[in-house]
Design an enzyme around this catalytic site. Structure first.
Site, PDB file in Angstrom:
ATOM      1  N   HIS A   1      56.268 -11.009  58.052  1.00  0.00           N
ATOM      2  CA  HIS A   1      55.183 -10.573  58.943  1.00  0.00           C
ATOM      3  C   HIS A   1      55.060 -11.629  60.046  1.00  0.00           C
ATOM      4  CE1 HIS A   1      50.966  -9.897  60.151  1.00  0.00           C
ATOM      5  NE2 HIS A   1      51.033  -8.728  59.539  1.00  0.00           N
TER       6      HIS A   1
ATOM      7  N   CYS B   1      53.715  -5.360  62.387  1.00  0.00           N
ATOM      8  CA  CYS B   1      53.843  -6.805  62.653  1.00  0.00           C
ATOM      9  C   CYS B   1      55.108  -7.376  62.040  1.00  0.00           C
ATOM     10  CB  CYS B   1      52.619  -7.576  62.163  1.00  0.00           C
ATOM     11  SG  CYS B   1      51.087  -7.025  62.898  1.00  0.00           S
TER      12      CYS B   1
ATOM     13  N   LYS C   1      42.440  -7.199  52.139  1.00  0.00           N
ATOM     14  CA  LYS C   1      43.462  -6.338  51.527  1.00  0.00           C
ATOM     15  C   LYS C   1      43.257  -6.239  50.013  1.00  0.00           C
ATOM     16  CE  LYS C   1      46.926  -7.815  54.899  1.00  0.00           C
ATOM     17  NZ  LYS C   1      47.331  -6.701  55.774  1.00  0.00           N
TER      18      LYS C   1
ATOM     19  N   GLN D   1      50.600  -9.150  50.360  1.00  0.00           N
ATOM     20  CA  GLN D   1      50.896  -7.825  49.812  1.00  0.00           C
ATOM     21  C   GLN D   1      51.110  -7.847  48.302  1.00  0.00           C
ATOM     22  OE1 GLN D   1      50.439  -5.157  51.408  1.00  0.00           O
ATOM     23  NE2 GLN D   1      50.357  -5.911  53.515  1.00  0.00           N
TER      24      GLN D   1
ATOM     25  N   ASP E   1      53.483 -16.302  51.311  1.00  0.00           N
ATOM     26  CA  ASP E   1      52.578 -15.326  51.904  1.00  0.00           C
ATOM     27  C   ASP E   1      52.361 -14.232  50.858  1.00  0.00           C
ATOM     28  OD1 ASP E   1      51.423 -13.183  53.160  1.00  0.00           O
ATOM     29  OD2 ASP E   1      52.737 -13.209  54.915  1.00  0.00           O
TER      30      ASP E   1
HETATM   31  C1  LIG Z   1      52.778  -9.789  54.535  1.00  0.00           C
HETATM   32  C2  LIG Z   1      51.595 -10.075  55.404  1.00  0.00           C
HETATM   33  N1  LIG Z   1      51.378 -11.314  55.854  1.00  0.00           N
HETATM   34  C3  LIG Z   1      50.336 -11.627  56.631  1.00  0.00           C
HETATM   35  C4  LIG Z   1      49.424 -10.674  57.015  1.00  0.00           C
HETATM   36  C5  LIG Z   1      48.289 -11.087  57.886  1.00  0.00           C
HETATM   37  O1  LIG Z   1      47.070 -10.851  57.308  1.00  0.00           O
HETATM   38  P1  LIG Z   1      45.744 -10.977  58.180  1.00  0.00           P
HETATM   39  O2  LIG Z   1      45.948 -10.095  59.375  1.00  0.00           O
HETATM   40  O3  LIG Z   1      44.665 -10.484  57.294  1.00  0.00           O
HETATM   41  O4  LIG Z   1      45.592 -12.402  58.560  1.00  0.00           O
HETATM   42  C6  LIG Z   1      49.611  -9.355  56.576  1.00  0.00           C
HETATM   43  C7  LIG Z   1      48.680  -8.267  56.943  1.00  0.00           C
HETATM   44  O5  LIG Z   1      48.625  -7.736  58.002  1.00  0.00           O
HETATM   45  C8  LIG Z   1      50.726  -9.046  55.768  1.00  0.00           C
HETATM   46  O6  LIG Z   1      50.946  -7.804  55.341  1.00  0.00           O
END
Ligand SMILES: Cc1ncc(COP(=O)(O)O)c(C=O)c1O
Lengths: 155, 443
Positions: free
Chosen positions: B152, B395, B255, B232, B229
């Site tokens: 991401h 993203c 999430k 998910q 990270d």
């Molecule tokens: C794998 C992953 N990393 C990072 C993020 C970033 O999360 P957030 O936008 O809540 O900071 C997301 C969600 O959009 C994600 O799916």
């Protein structure tokens, strides 16, 4: 008509499958616009008359959703039809079209596009109820506005 | 409240899926599911973007404002004491959820901030801040930061920027044609120069678990820090940073059925207490003079200013919610839903599931490309019948590019998702090409 059919009218489907005004050539002054949400892209050029006062043609290339691509195609068609009828746009005419288009698309279905002025492009009125898609439809028109602004700054 | 430390399940579990009566009871706790969209009951299949909130989470946040609102760690009146206790209880709940110590849990605003926090703290160490304690974490030219091609943007761009600021080099482990992290290539990327490995636990595009069992030992052998990270994975499986042997793990509360505006960074205590702060200000210091300041240890060191108190309390309630449901049963249910989703999609002509061929456990999520139809248009057809699905590149532009797509349509399940909803989504996707005048295999 269901909401979906209002959005995807036959004219829009046709233009997205067989776009008009598609194809840029070297030497075109272009504006490249992107919708980062979905990756829609439009690169657009305004082709001016020899004396530089009127738009004779709108040419573009791009990729993306049917709304963004059909909108660029309908915009090019509108410019060509007005030019063929002897009403090629001045910069002010073009700006007026862009302003009206934006106002209608941001109206959430309140202000339809004037069919007399916009011809087939008036089919894009349905997009205004779909807030998430307005940006897609605006892409080509924003590119044209960007070119106008740059041109004015250079004059 | 007690949290049961379930073993790492990896998506395979022997527990029974929720019965339909249990599922009804779960669904009744999500007020938003009573909504209609365009004359259809809402089918929410975008939990990977953000989860819906059960009433008890909304109420926990509101109750704090109604009854106990005060600044924490400041002042001595009764309310301030109660608020501080609630906030620190929330930290304790998160710590038990992760099976780590309380002072290893930092509240951030989301996962993105957590990843930036660790990247900036290391960047500050690289500038010489934090003195001798931080020096082992400093980066310099020749050092390498390793990510994967499927990250991401939140787990990519902070590392690009850190590399640019320190002179380190950013390298990546490629994904193969199936969309899986290429573990053979990893051995050529992770090596003696690797100082940081930043990798996601579960991909937000393919839903597949990353091969941490291969990547983490490689990073360990290289003496690198491992940053996970877990955005998910946290909503779907027990997250145990220590068992996974990672130094840092981040996730977003929103999430995980919690409020927006709250995220978590877990960091190993020695690491957190050695690193200099990222953001600075009040509530994080011991002594301040006009020339400088001394910092408290973690977690305060990384929580300057008035924190996200109500949101942390809401997140703790969300964690109690999933813990009471039980991750073994959540995983068993979602496993069935995921299998049903993939099997349904595999039947459809002109539909490609990104990462369909990956041989790994996965969460109930699928991103599809519809031949000849842009994802934005496909999503509109689903929206028309009340199905909320995500369209775009989620993203993860590099992964989409690698798999030859600019955008996709993503279906992702939550604890309230039913088999019928999955079937509705598959049926709606089946109708997309027809709506746009494309039919049959070769149309
Ligand atoms: C794998 C992953 N990393 C990072 C993020 C970033 O999360 P957030 O936008 O809540 O900071 C997301 C969600 O959009 C994600 O799916």
């Amino acid at each position: 008509m269901s909401g979906l059919e209002q959005l995807y009218q036959q004219i829009i489907m046709d233009h997205s499958k067989s776009p008009h005004g598609y194809g840029l050539t070297e030497g075109d002054v272009t504006s490249h616009q992107r919708n980062p949400v979905c990756g829609d892209e439009v690169t657009l050029a305004l082709r001016w008359s020899a004396d530089g006062t009127r738009v004779e043609e709108v040419a573009w290339e791009g990729s993306g959703c049917s709304i963004s691509q059909a909108s660029a195609s309908l915009f090019a068609t509108l410019a060509a039809e007005d030019a063929d009828a002897g009403n090629a746009w001045t910069p002010d005419d073009l700006q007026a079209f862009i302003d009206e288009f934006r106002e209608a698309l941001r109206s959430r279905g309140q202000i339809p596009l004037d069919e007399e002025r916009f011809g087939d492009a008036a089919a894009l009125s349905g997009v205004s109820k779909f807030v998430a898609r307005v940006k897609c439809a605006m892409l080509a028109w924003v590119a044209a506005e960007d070119l106008l602004t740059r041109r004015a700054a250079e004059a | 409240m007690t949290l049961s430390p379930a073993p790492y399940a990896g998506g395979v579990t022997e527990a029974a899926p929720f019965s339909s009566a249990e599922l009804e009871h779960i669904r009744a706790q999500f007020p938003i599911l009573r909504r209609d969209l365009h004359g259809h009951p809402l089918v929410y299949l975008d939990s990977a973007a953000t989860a819906q909130k059960p009433s008890r989470v909304i109420e926990a946040e509101a109750t704090f404002y109604w009854e106990a609102n005060a600044a924490v760690h400041r002042g001595a009146h009764t309310l301030a004491g109660e608020a501080t206790e609630l906030y620190e209880d929330a930290r304790g709940t998160v710590a038990r959820f992760l099976a780590v110590n309380d002072d290893e849990v930092i509240f951030t605003s989301n996962a993105t901030e957590g990843l930036n926090l660790i990247a900036y703290a290391i960047g500050n160490a690289s500038l010489g801040r934090g003195g001798a304690a931080a020096a082992p974490y400093a980066l310099r030219e020749g050092d390498e930061i390793v990510v994967t091609e499927l990250e991401h943007h939140a787990n990519l761009i902070p590392w690009q920027e850190l590399a640019a600021r320190t002179g380190a080099t950013l390298r990546y482990i490629p994904v193969d044609d199936s969309g899986a992290i290429d573990v053979d290539a990893a051995t050529g990327v992770i090596g003696a120069r690797t100082r940081i490995l930043a990798v996601s636990h579960v991909s937000n595009v393919t839903g597949a678990h990353s091969p941490l069992e291969t990547l983490v030992p490689l990073a360990r052998a290289a003496g690198a820090l491992v940053v996970l990270d877990a955005c998910q994975s946290a909503p779907h499986l027990p997250l145990r940073p220590r068992e996974l042997d990672v130094d840092v793990a981040v996730f977003s509360g929103h999430k995980l059925y919690g409020p927006t505006g709250i995220g978590v960074l877990y960091g190993r205590a020695e690491l957190l207490n050695a690193l200099p702060p990222f953001l600075t200000g009040g509530s994080m210091i011991t002594t301040v003079t006009m020339e400088g300041a001394e910092y408290l240890p973690a977690p305060q060191r990384f929580e300057p200013g008035t924190p996200r108190i109500a949101q942390a309390i809401g997140l703790a309630e969300a964690i109690r919610f999933v813990d009471e449901l039980g991750f073994d049963r959540i995983a068993a249910t979602e496993h069935q839903l995921g299998a049903r989703l993939l099997a349904g999609l595999a039947e459809l002509p002109g539909i490609r599931v990104l990462g369909a061929g990956i041989d790994a456990p996965r969460v109930a999520l699928a991103s599809v490309v519809v031949d000849g139809v842009h994802a934005h248009d496909a999503g509109q057809v689903l929206d028309n019948v009340g199905i909320a699905a995500r369209v775009g590149h989620h993203c993860a532009q590099p992964l989409h590019r690698r798999l030859g797509a600019t955008a996709s349509l993503r279906i992702s399940a939550g604890v309230h998702t039913t088999a019928d909803e999955i079937d509705q989504a598959v049926a709606a996707i089946a109708g997309v090409r027809h709506f746009f005048g494309l039919t049959g295999e070769n149309a």
